[in-house]
Design a protein around this motif. Structure first.
Motif, short mmCIF file in Angstrom:
data_model
loop_
_atom_site.label_atom_id
_atom_site.label_comp_id
_atom_site.label_asym_id
_atom_site.label_seq_id
_atom_site.Cartn_x
_atom_site.Cartn_y
_atom_site.Cartn_z
N SER A 1 39.60 5.98 -63.59
CA SER A 1 40.93 6.58 -63.72
C SER A 1 40.81 7.98 -64.32
O SER A 1 39.79 8.32 -64.96
N ALA A 2 41.86 8.77 -64.14
CA ALA A 2 41.88 10.11 -64.73
C ALA A 2 41.82 10.03 -66.25
O ALA A 2 41.19 10.86 -66.91
N ALA A 3 42.48 8.99 -66.81
CA ALA A 3 42.46 8.83 -68.27
C ALA A 3 41.05 8.55 -68.77
O ALA A 3 40.63 9.06 -69.81
N ALA A 4 40.31 7.74 -68.02
CA ALA A 4 38.93 7.44 -68.42
C ALA A 4 38.07 8.69 -68.35
O ALA A 4 37.26 8.97 -69.26
N LEU A 5 38.22 9.45 -67.28
CA LEU A 5 37.39 10.66 -67.10
C LEU A 5 37.75 11.75 -68.09
O LEU A 5 36.97 12.71 -68.27
N ALA A 6 38.91 11.63 -68.75
CA ALA A 6 39.27 12.60 -69.78
C ALA A 6 38.46 12.41 -71.05
O ALA A 6 38.40 13.29 -71.91
N VAL A 7 37.80 11.26 -71.17
CA VAL A 7 36.92 11.00 -72.31
C VAL A 7 35.57 11.67 -72.04
O VAL A 7 34.93 11.37 -71.02
N PRO A 8 35.13 12.58 -72.89
CA PRO A 8 33.90 13.33 -72.62
C PRO A 8 32.69 12.44 -72.32
O PRO A 8 31.90 12.74 -71.41
N GLU A 9 32.52 11.35 -73.09
CA GLU A 9 31.38 10.47 -72.86
C GLU A 9 31.45 9.83 -71.47
O GLU A 9 30.42 9.64 -70.81
N CYS A 10 32.64 9.50 -71.04
CA CYS A 10 32.81 8.90 -69.71
C CYS A 10 32.52 9.92 -68.62
O CYS A 10 31.83 9.60 -67.64
N LYS A 11 33.01 11.13 -68.79
CA LYS A 11 32.76 12.18 -67.80
C LYS A 11 31.27 12.46 -67.69
O LYS A 11 30.73 12.62 -66.57
N ALA A 12 30.57 12.47 -68.81
CA ALA A 12 29.13 12.71 -68.79
C ALA A 12 28.41 11.57 -68.08
O ALA A 12 27.48 11.80 -67.30
N ALA A 13 28.84 10.34 -68.34
CA ALA A 13 28.22 9.19 -67.68
C ALA A 13 28.48 9.22 -66.18
O ALA A 13 27.59 8.92 -65.37
N ALA A 14 29.70 9.59 -65.79
CA ALA A 14 30.04 9.67 -64.37
C ALA A 14 29.21 10.74 -63.67
O ALA A 14 28.71 10.53 -62.55
N ASP A 15 29.04 11.88 -64.31
CA ASP A 15 28.23 12.95 -63.73
C ASP A 15 26.78 12.50 -63.57
O ASP A 15 26.13 12.81 -62.55
N ALA A 16 26.28 11.76 -64.55
CA ALA A 16 24.89 11.28 -64.47
C ALA A 16 24.73 10.27 -63.34
O ALA A 16 23.73 10.29 -62.61
N VAL A 17 25.72 9.40 -63.17
CA VAL A 17 25.66 8.41 -62.08
C VAL A 17 25.73 9.10 -60.73
O VAL A 17 24.98 8.77 -59.80
N ASP A 18 26.63 10.07 -60.59
CA ASP A 18 26.76 10.79 -59.32
C ASP A 18 25.48 11.55 -58.96
O ASP A 18 25.19 11.76 -57.79
N ALA A 19 24.73 11.94 -59.98
CA ALA A 19 23.49 12.69 -59.74
C ALA A 19 22.29 11.78 -59.53
O ALA A 19 21.20 12.26 -59.17
N ASP A 20 22.47 10.48 -59.74
CA ASP A 20 21.37 9.54 -59.59
C ASP A 20 20.96 9.43 -58.12
O ASP A 20 21.79 9.20 -57.24
N ALA A 21 19.68 9.59 -57.85
CA ALA A 21 19.19 9.61 -56.46
C ALA A 21 19.42 8.29 -55.75
O ALA A 21 19.79 8.26 -54.57
N ALA A 22 19.22 7.17 -56.44
CA ALA A 22 19.40 5.86 -55.81
C ALA A 22 20.86 5.63 -55.45
O ALA A 22 21.18 5.13 -54.36
#
Length: 242
Positions: free
Chosen positions: A53-74
């Motif tokens: 959700s947008a509310a979840a992504l507004a949390v810096p730690e969540c946004k950082a985790a999401a960016d890391a997952v999106d960058a994961d090659a697998a």
């Protein structure tokens, strides 16, 4: 005099037409000489993390985790243009991204690890009353034991062999009883007291975090598992509401 004017007009028209032809020819030659523009790189419309959700992504730690997952090659390979919620059981459990595609067992481990990372960093609301708990999808699939049970092959000879798929079939039959009336106890046991229901629910903490997907959503899940417990007895776990 009139003849002279006509001839002059014809000459002018001929010169104009010739100029247009030469200009068009020059433009065509120039176009072939220039390098073709590179096509725009394909940008995925959907991502594994798109269910946040947008509310979840507004949390810096969540946004950082999401960016890391999106960058994961697998994850990028296994879920190139698919969210977790709208994936199929075959996609998540077996890495089969489309009908006829080859299986890739690594996709399951990648999905569970990514879901666990997002569940740890991102606020998620567990709602036991909805059959499509999109907001808690990462919390559900981040539970490796429950995810493994959901993806267990219960009957290799079946068209839909996975526990999650067979639970959905059991649930569909159970749902139909609201229209047709409940069958005999013996027939109820044939539908509810199956290995898939025993395996699938044993590691689920509450029905709101059962590892399911959009295409296998379970309506009235609490009533469903309550009926399993009443009908089947010992050996069949009944998760409580969160």
């Amino acid at each position: 005099m009139q003849t002279f004017c006509r001839e002059r007009n014809i000459k002018n028209m001929t010169r104009s037409l010739t100029s247009l032809i030469l200009a068009a020819t020059f433009a065509a030659v120039l176009a072939t000489a220039l390098p073709a523009a590179a096509p725009d790189a394909a940008v995925p419309v959907n991502k594994f993390t798109s269910d946040l959700s947008a509310a979840a992504l507004a949390v810096p730690e969540c946004k950082a985790a999401a960016d890391a997952v999106d960058a994961d090659a697998a994850i990028a390979s296994c879920f190139a243009d698919t969210t977790l919620f709208f994936s199929t059981p075959d996609h998540v459990c077996r890495g089969i991204s489309a009908p006829g595609a080859a299986a890739n067992a690594a996709c399951f481990d990648a999905a569970v690890a990514a879901a666990g990372k997002l569940a740890a960093a991102c606020p998620q609301t567990v709602d036991d009353s909805t059959p499509m708990n999109k907001d808690a999808i990462y919390k559900a699939w981040g539970n490796k034991a429950a995810a493994t049970d959901a993806c267990t092959v219960v009957d290799a000879s079946a068209t839909r062999p996975l526990a999650l798929q067979q639970v959905y079939q059991s649930h569909s039959q159970w749902t139909s009883w609201s229209f047709t009336g409940a069958p005999s106890d013996a027939d109820k046991k044939k539908v509810l007291c199956v290995d898939a229901n025993k395996i699938y629910w044993r590691s689920v903490d509450s029905v709101g975090v059962a590892p399911t997907l959009y295409f296998t959503s379970l309506t009235d899940a609490q009533a469903f598992v309550n009926d399993i417990g009443t009908t089947c007895g010992d050996g069949f776990k009944v998760p409580n509401k969160h």
